[in-house]
Scaffold this motif. Structure first.
Motif, PDB file in Angstrom:
ATOM      1  N   ALA A  38      37.490  40.987  39.865  1.00  0.00           N
ATOM      2  CA  ALA A  38      38.859  41.331  39.180  1.00  0.00           C
ATOM      3  C   ALA A  38      38.609  41.997  37.686  1.00  0.00           C
ATOM      4  CB  ALA A  38      39.606  39.977  38.222  1.00  0.00           C
ATOM      5  N   GLU A  39      37.361  41.804  37.207  1.00  0.00           N
ATOM      6  CA  GLU A  39      37.281  42.891  35.824  1.00  0.00           C
ATOM      7  C   GLU A  39      36.917  44.078  36.719  1.00  0.00           C
ATOM      8  OE1 GLU A  39      34.186  38.878  34.910  1.00  0.00           O
ATOM      9  OE2 GLU A  39      36.105  39.810  36.739  1.00  0.00           O
ATOM     10  N   GLN A  40      36.188  44.643  37.165  1.00  0.00           N
ATOM     11  CA  GLN A  40      35.120  45.204  37.468  1.00  0.00           C
ATOM     12  C   GLN A  40      36.368  46.362  38.005  1.00  0.00           C
ATOM     13  OE1 GLN A  40      32.417  45.955  36.141  1.00  0.00           O
ATOM     14  NE2 GLN A  40      31.929  48.614  37.438  1.00  0.00           N
ATOM     15  N   MET A  41      37.755  45.290  38.733  1.00  0.00           N
ATOM     16  CA  MET A  41      38.724  46.301  39.533  1.00  0.00           C
ATOM     17  C   MET A  41      39.373  46.931  38.188  1.00  0.00           C
ATOM     18  SD  MET A  41      40.256  46.877  42.078  1.00  0.00           S
ATOM     19  CE  MET A  41      40.541  45.989  43.107  1.00  0.00           C
ATOM     20  N   LYS A  42      39.882  46.508  37.185  1.00  0.00           N
ATOM     21  CA  LYS A  42      39.979  47.027  35.803  1.00  0.00           C
ATOM     22  C   LYS A  42      39.414  48.171  35.522  1.00  0.00           C
ATOM     23  CE  LYS A  42      42.086  43.093  34.552  1.00  0.00           C
ATOM     24  NZ  LYS A  42      42.265  41.498  32.895  1.00  0.00           N
ATOM     25  N   VAL A  43      37.990  47.693  35.330  1.00  0.00           N
ATOM     26  CA  VAL A  43      37.310  49.677  34.716  1.00  0.00           C
ATOM     27  C   VAL A  43      37.718  50.944  35.485  1.00  0.00           C
ATOM     28  CG1 VAL A  43      35.043  50.679  34.881  1.00  0.00           C
ATOM     29  CG2 VAL A  43      35.703  48.016  34.287  1.00  0.00           C
ATOM     30  N   LEU A  44      37.540  50.076  37.645  1.00  0.00           N
ATOM     31  CA  LEU A  44      37.838  51.234  38.056  1.00  0.00           C
ATOM     32  C   LEU A  44      39.566  51.810  37.897  1.00  0.00           C
ATOM     33  CD1 LEU A  44      35.981  49.663  41.278  1.00  0.00           C
ATOM     34  CD2 LEU A  44      35.235  51.534  39.930  1.00  0.00           C
ATOM     35  N   ALA A  45      40.457  51.321  37.517  1.00  0.00           N
ATOM     36  CA  ALA A  45      41.577  51.060  37.398  1.00  0.00           C
ATOM     37  C   ALA A  45      41.918  52.522  36.354  1.00  0.00           C
ATOM     38  CB  ALA A  45      41.879  50.202  37.320  1.00  0.00           C
ATOM     39  N   ALA A  46      40.583  52.092  35.295  1.00  0.00           N
ATOM     40  CA  ALA A  46      40.927  52.831  34.080  1.00  0.00           C
ATOM     41  C   ALA A  46      40.172  54.190  33.758  1.00  0.00           C
ATOM     42  CB  ALA A  46      39.880  51.707  32.707  1.00  0.00           C
ATOM     43  N   ALA A  47      39.693  54.429  34.943  1.00  0.00           N
ATOM     44  CA  ALA A  47      38.226  55.787  35.575  1.00  0.00           C
ATOM     45  C   ALA A  47      39.924  56.643  35.032  1.00  0.00           C
ATOM     46  CB  ALA A  47      38.280  55.920  36.741  1.00  0.00           C
ATOM     47  N   PRO A  52      43.326  58.394  33.993  1.00  0.00           N
ATOM     48  CA  PRO A  52      44.642  58.236  32.670  1.00  0.00           C
ATOM     49  C   PRO A  52      45.548  57.315  32.584  1.00  0.00           C
ATOM     50  CG  PRO A  52      43.414  60.580  33.247  1.00  0.00           C
ATOM     51  CD  PRO A  52      42.962  59.928  34.390  1.00  0.00           C
ATOM     52  N   ILE A  53      46.265  57.802  34.155  1.00  0.00           N
ATOM     53  CA  ILE A  53      47.165  57.025  34.522  1.00  0.00           C
ATOM     54  C   ILE A  53      47.029  55.219  34.619  1.00  0.00           C
ATOM     55  CG2 ILE A  53      47.509  56.710  37.215  1.00  0.00           C
ATOM     56  CD1 ILE A  53      50.887  57.786  37.236  1.00  0.00           C
ATOM     57  N   GLY A  54      45.636  54.793  34.636  1.00  0.00           N
ATOM     58  CA  GLY A  54      45.661  53.433  34.217  1.00  0.00           C
ATOM     59  C   GLY A  54      45.452  52.456  35.556  1.00  0.00           C
ATOM     60  N   ARG A  55      46.066  53.023  36.890  1.00  0.00           N
ATOM     61  CA  ARG A  55      45.379  52.763  37.752  1.00  0.00           C
ATOM     62  C   ARG A  55      44.826  53.721  38.879  1.00  0.00           C
ATOM     63  NH1 ARG A  55      49.172  54.498  41.734  1.00  0.00           N
ATOM     64  NH2 ARG A  55      50.785  55.147  41.205  1.00  0.00           N
ATOM     65  N   ILE A  82      44.987  64.659  43.861  1.00  0.00           N
ATOM     66  CA  ILE A  82      46.229  63.062  43.994  1.00  0.00           C
ATOM     67  C   ILE A  82      45.859  62.620  42.624  1.00  0.00           C
ATOM     68  CG2 ILE A  82      47.737  61.986  44.724  1.00  0.00           C
ATOM     69  CD1 ILE A  82      47.965  63.862  47.327  1.00  0.00           C
ATOM     70  N   ASP A  83      45.566  62.247  41.309  1.00  0.00           N
ATOM     71  CA  ASP A  83      44.469  61.782  41.162  1.00  0.00           C
ATOM     72  C   ASP A  83      44.513  61.346  39.691  1.00  0.00           C
ATOM     73  OD1 ASP A  83      45.044  64.693  39.107  1.00  0.00           O
ATOM     74  OD2 ASP A  83      42.872  64.892  39.306  1.00  0.00           O
ATOM     75  N   GLY A  84      46.094  60.892  39.715  1.00  0.00           N
ATOM     76  CA  GLY A  84      46.542  59.756  38.166  1.00  0.00           C
ATOM     77  C   GLY A  84      46.002  60.510  37.093  1.00  0.00           C
ATOM     78  N   GLY A  85      45.645  62.289  36.442  1.00  0.00           N
ATOM     79  CA  GLY A  85      45.689  62.832  35.660  1.00  0.00           C
ATOM     80  C   GLY A  85      44.405  62.659  35.623  1.00  0.00           C
TER      81      GLY A  85
END
Length: 260
Positions: A209-218, A220-223, A252-255
């Motif tokens: 769960a913690e590492q999933m947040k790290v991957l999502a934060a990469a 800019p859109i946050g997921r 298609i990259d969330g910024g």
């Protein structure tokens, strides 16, 4: 009239047993296409095709090792037999990943990534293009990656292969435009697929769960992206509504590429 309809189209999707490839196959089938799902895993691709066909669509599963010329030739021959004619649309989603720098990447690692991601894309495009060129029409959508255009830490071999997919896309688009072929590629940032879940379970047991947040934060859109979001854009590129588009690479990259 339905927008982005693929009624009457015959589509091959590689890497279609799971993840982005499966999402594309499902969406294309629901949009009217007859779809041949190809994957190295014969059992999983058969199950995937059966699940799509259960909804009333035309879908067949074909085992294929995209790195093997004989396997690719046989698989595309099966497409003609099972769908009644050669494919007029190809989506290359088959691919494998690797974590490592140039120092830690072995020759065996490099060959493995090359064989699937580059050689596989080359072989399937070559097989699909022969009948497309004879018919004077066809569409190819390749799955590249932001890793092919941006420096990503610890992704030396993967980035190399996705840069090659992008280059092959542009070359094929240039060489076949006069024959009625359109060829584009999509470059996603990180997408939440079964591969990501497996990667976290293997490398971060108990801390997924913690590492999933790290991957999502990469991004800019946050997921992370979702497979269906990539599939929707692939559908547009394959449709007649995108008839003025060829030789393009779409992020298609969330910024990720422009907003970091």
């Amino acid at each position: 009239m339905r927008v982005f309809s693929l009624t009457g189209r015959r589509v091959v999707v590689t890497g279609a047993a799971s993840g982005i490839g499966l999402a594309i196959a499902r969406l294309f089938a629901s949009s009217g296409a007859s779809v041949a799902l190809m994957d190295l895993n014969a059992e999983k691709v058969a199950e995937a095709a059966e699940s799509i066909a259960a909804d009333g669509a035309v879908a067949v599963g074909i085992a294929c090792d995209v790195s093997n010329p004989e396997s690719v030739e046989q698989a595309f021959a099966q497409v003609s037999q099972l769908l009644g004619a050669p494919a007029d649309t190809l989506v290359n989603s088959a691919g494998i990943a690797h974590i490592g720098t140039i120092v830690t990447t072995t020759p065996a690692d490099l060959d493995r990534l090359y064989n699937v991601n580059i050689r596989g894309t080359y072989l399937t495009m070559q097989a699909a293009l022969k009948p497309m060129l004879a018919a004077g029409r066809g569409v190819i959508v390749n799955m590249a990656s932001i890793a092919g255009s941006s420096g990503i830490p610890d992704r030396f071999a993967y980035s190399m292969t996705k840069g090659a997919v992008r280059s092959m896309t542009l070359s094929v688009a240039r060489d076949t435009i006069a024959q009625g072929i359109r060829c584009n590629c999509i470059s996603p940032a990180r997408v939440h697929t079964p591969f990501v879940d497996g990667y976290l379970a293997k490398n971060y047991p108990g801390h997924e769960a913690e590492q999933m947040k790290v991957l999502a934060a990469a991004q800019p859109i946050g997921r992370m992206g979702e497979p269906d979001e990539i599939a929707q854009f692939a559908l547009y590129l394959a449709s007649d509504e995108a008839g003025f588009i060829t030789g393009q690479d779409y992020y298609i990259d969330g910024g990720f590429m422009n907003l970091r």
